[in-house]
Design a protein around this motif. Structure first.
Motif, mmCIF file in Angstrom:
data_model
loop_
_atom_site.group_PDB
_atom_site.id
_atom_site.type_symbol
_atom_site.label_atom_id
_atom_site.label_comp_id
_atom_site.label_asym_id
_atom_site.label_seq_id
_atom_site.Cartn_x
_atom_site.Cartn_y
_atom_site.Cartn_z
ATOM 1 N N GLU A 97 0.768 -1.038 0.122
ATOM 2 C CA GLU A 97 0.104 0.133 -0.280
ATOM 3 C C GLU A 97 0.593 1.074 -0.109
ATOM 4 O OE1 GLU A 97 -4.144 1.735 -0.739
ATOM 5 O OE2 GLU A 97 -3.008 -0.184 0.119
ATOM 6 N N GLU A 98 1.405 0.878 0.730
ATOM 7 C CA GLU A 98 3.333 2.448 1.138
ATOM 8 C C GLU A 98 3.573 3.430 -0.371
ATOM 9 O OE1 GLU A 98 4.916 -1.269 2.809
ATOM 10 O OE2 GLU A 98 2.772 -0.338 2.753
ATOM 11 N N ASN A 99 3.474 1.943 -1.263
ATOM 12 C CA ASN A 99 3.327 2.383 -2.918
ATOM 13 C C ASN A 99 2.922 2.682 -4.032
ATOM 14 O OD1 ASN A 99 5.736 1.208 -1.654
ATOM 15 N ND2 ASN A 99 6.888 -0.228 -3.453
ATOM 16 N N MET A 100 1.747 3.371 -3.356
ATOM 17 C CA MET A 100 0.495 3.393 -4.321
ATOM 18 C C MET A 100 0.861 4.861 -3.306
ATOM 19 S SD MET A 100 -0.863 -0.086 -5.373
ATOM 20 C CE MET A 100 -1.426 -0.468 -3.493
ATOM 21 N N THR A 101 -0.084 6.095 -4.519
ATOM 22 C CA THR A 101 0.074 7.198 -3.077
ATOM 23 C C THR A 101 -1.082 7.708 -4.789
ATOM 24 O OG1 THR A 101 1.721 7.575 -3.397
ATOM 25 C CG2 THR A 101 0.219 9.760 -3.564
ATOM 26 N N VAL A 102 -2.135 8.465 -4.233
ATOM 27 C CA VAL A 102 -3.401 8.755 -4.961
ATOM 28 C C VAL A 102 -3.655 10.352 -4.968
ATOM 29 C CG1 VAL A 102 -5.834 8.283 -5.996
ATOM 30 C CG2 VAL A 102 -4.326 6.107 -5.233
ATOM 31 N N THR A 103 -3.394 10.942 -5.821
ATOM 32 C CA THR A 103 -3.872 12.756 -5.621
ATOM 33 C C THR A 103 -4.910 12.646 -6.174
ATOM 34 O OG1 THR A 103 -2.353 13.093 -7.828
ATOM 35 C CG2 THR A 103 -1.803 13.032 -5.642
ATOM 36 N N GLU A 118 -5.227 11.002 -10.663
ATOM 37 C CA GLU A 118 -3.572 10.109 -10.930
ATOM 38 C C GLU A 118 -2.714 9.505 -9.229
ATOM 39 O OE1 GLU A 118 1.000 11.762 -12.533
ATOM 40 O OE2 GLU A 118 -0.844 12.537 -10.758
ATOM 41 N N VAL A 119 -2.707 8.348 -9.779
ATOM 42 C CA VAL A 119 -2.156 7.058 -9.305
ATOM 43 C C VAL A 119 -0.478 7.108 -9.640
ATOM 44 C CG1 VAL A 119 -2.432 4.008 -8.560
ATOM 45 C CG2 VAL A 119 -4.683 6.087 -9.257
ATOM 46 N N CYS A 120 0.247 7.397 -8.802
ATOM 47 C CA CYS A 120 1.827 6.694 -8.960
ATOM 48 C C CYS A 120 1.884 4.917 -8.174
ATOM 49 C CB CYS A 120 2.479 7.902 -8.299
ATOM 50 S SG CYS A 120 2.474 9.555 -9.236
ATOM 51 N N ILE A 121 2.587 4.242 -8.973
ATOM 52 C CA ILE A 121 2.863 3.168 -7.962
ATOM 53 C C ILE A 121 4.639 3.220 -8.822
ATOM 54 C CG2 ILE A 121 2.027 0.454 -8.565
ATOM 55 C CD1 ILE A 121 -0.658 1.421 -9.925
ATOM 56 N N ILE A 122 5.230 2.561 -7.388
ATOM 57 C CA ILE A 122 6.468 1.685 -7.089
ATOM 58 C C ILE A 122 6.895 0.429 -7.655
ATOM 59 C CG2 ILE A 122 9.004 2.151 -6.113
ATOM 60 C CD1 ILE A 122 7.515 5.340 -7.054
ATOM 61 N N PHE A 123 7.439 0.181 -8.340
ATOM 62 C CA PHE A 123 7.697 -1.287 -8.294
ATOM 63 C C PHE A 123 8.928 -1.840 -8.294
ATOM 64 C CE2 PHE A 123 3.644 -0.219 -11.050
ATOM 65 C CZ PHE A 123 3.165 -1.778 -10.882
ATOM 66 N N THR A 124 9.376 -2.217 -7.749
ATOM 67 C CA THR A 124 10.435 -3.336 -7.603
ATOM 68 C C THR A 124 10.342 -4.643 -8.476
ATOM 69 O OG1 THR A 124 9.725 -4.876 -4.791
ATOM 70 C CG2 THR A 124 10.590 -1.999 -4.922
ATOM 71 N N ASP A 125 9.098 -4.378 -8.903
ATOM 72 C CA ASP A 125 9.540 -6.236 -9.577
ATOM 73 C C ASP A 125 8.736 -5.964 -10.725
ATOM 74 O OD1 ASP A 125 8.599 -8.450 -10.875
ATOM 75 O OD2 ASP A 125 9.235 -9.460 -9.485
ATOM 76 N N PHE A 126 9.668 -5.554 -11.813
ATOM 77 C CA PHE A 126 9.419 -5.534 -13.206
ATOM 78 C C PHE A 126 7.994 -6.421 -14.214
ATOM 79 C CE2 PHE A 126 13.824 -3.182 -12.773
ATOM 80 C CZ PHE A 126 13.177 -1.853 -12.108
#
Length: 251
Positions: A97-103, A118-126
């Motif tokens: 959940e902490e890797n997703m940011t919603v504005t 806008e949803v920004c998602i950070i991935f560590t697994d491509f």
């Protein structure tokens, strides 16, 4: 954005032999005779280098969606349903959940209400990133706009690259010193000095490629453009112990 400036050249170790006190006489061989001169220390001076690379360890994907309705609640509801589906799809594929940011932005446009998010998602697994993006494209279609992934390195990844390339350069330098000593039938002793002379870093954190037809780049090309490189050159002084042990040489 350029990489953080590397630390200045530094001496890792400098072990100088302590000279014998002047009051201690030179050893006298049995049977008398003059004192033997103390042999001077023998050293081998070598330099070595290494170059390593590190692919990015993070990717950021932005998803944009919106709705314009005559009723405020309808606009909000349309966007909220898709936001929940995006978050649920990411969570089910291991994105915390902490890797997703919603504005969200809500505004009045003429006689309608407009809701944008806008949803920004950070991935560590491509691989998971591709799965999530493909699923959302299939299920949501043109109601969501997915930006090309932006690959980058965390500070920890860059620090790890710097350490690895330095250790590799020191290892290459020691190996070179060993080979030089073996060439003359000598044995390599302890290090007397190891100094990092030069470090270089390039690549990584490069955004310029995004302005050159970003949609024409494949995923692997994007990763390659974001790959960080580092090189290191070190200088070292080692003690020469003497004749190489033949037993060790055979081993």
């Amino acid at each position: 954005m350029a990489l953080p400036a590397p630390p200045p050249a530094r001496v890792f170790a400098e072990l100088c032999p302590v000279p014998a006190p002047a009051s201690v006489p030179a050893p006298v061989p049995a049977g008398g005779g003059g004192g033997l001169p103390t042999p001077s220390g023998r050293e081998v001076h070598v330099s070595g280098s290494a170059e390593l690379s590190a692919v990015p360890d993070r990717a950021r994907v932005s998803l944009r969606l919106g709705s314009r309705k005559g009723v405020a609640g309808a606009a909000r509801s349309s966007v909220s349903r898709r936001l929940e589906y995006i978050a649920q799809s990411a969570r089910q594929r291991g994105v915390p959940e902490e890797n997703m940011t919603v504005t969200e932005d809500f505004s009045r446009v003429e006689d309608t209400y407009q809701m944008e998010a806008e949803v920004c998602i950070i991935f560590t697994d491509f691989g998971k990133m591709q799965n999530v993006c493909n699923l959302l494209t299939e299920k949501l279609g043109t109601s969501v706009t997915i930006s090309p992934p932006h690959f980058y390195h965390t500070p920890e990844a860059i620090d790890n690259l710097r350490r690895r390339v330095c250790v590799a350069a020191v290892g290459n330098t020691r190996q070179k010193a060993q080979e030089v000593c073996r060439l003359f039938g000598q044995s390599l002793g302890k290090p007397l000095l190891i100094k990092e002379e030069e470090t270089k870093e390039w690549g990584g954190h490069i955004d310029s490629y995004l302005s050159h037809s970003p949609h024409s780049l494949t995923l692997q090309e994007r990763i390659q453009n974001a790959t960080a490189y580092a090189s290191c050159r070190v200088f070292a002084v080692f003690e020469i112990k003497g004749k190489e042990n033949r037993r060790n040489k055979l081993l």
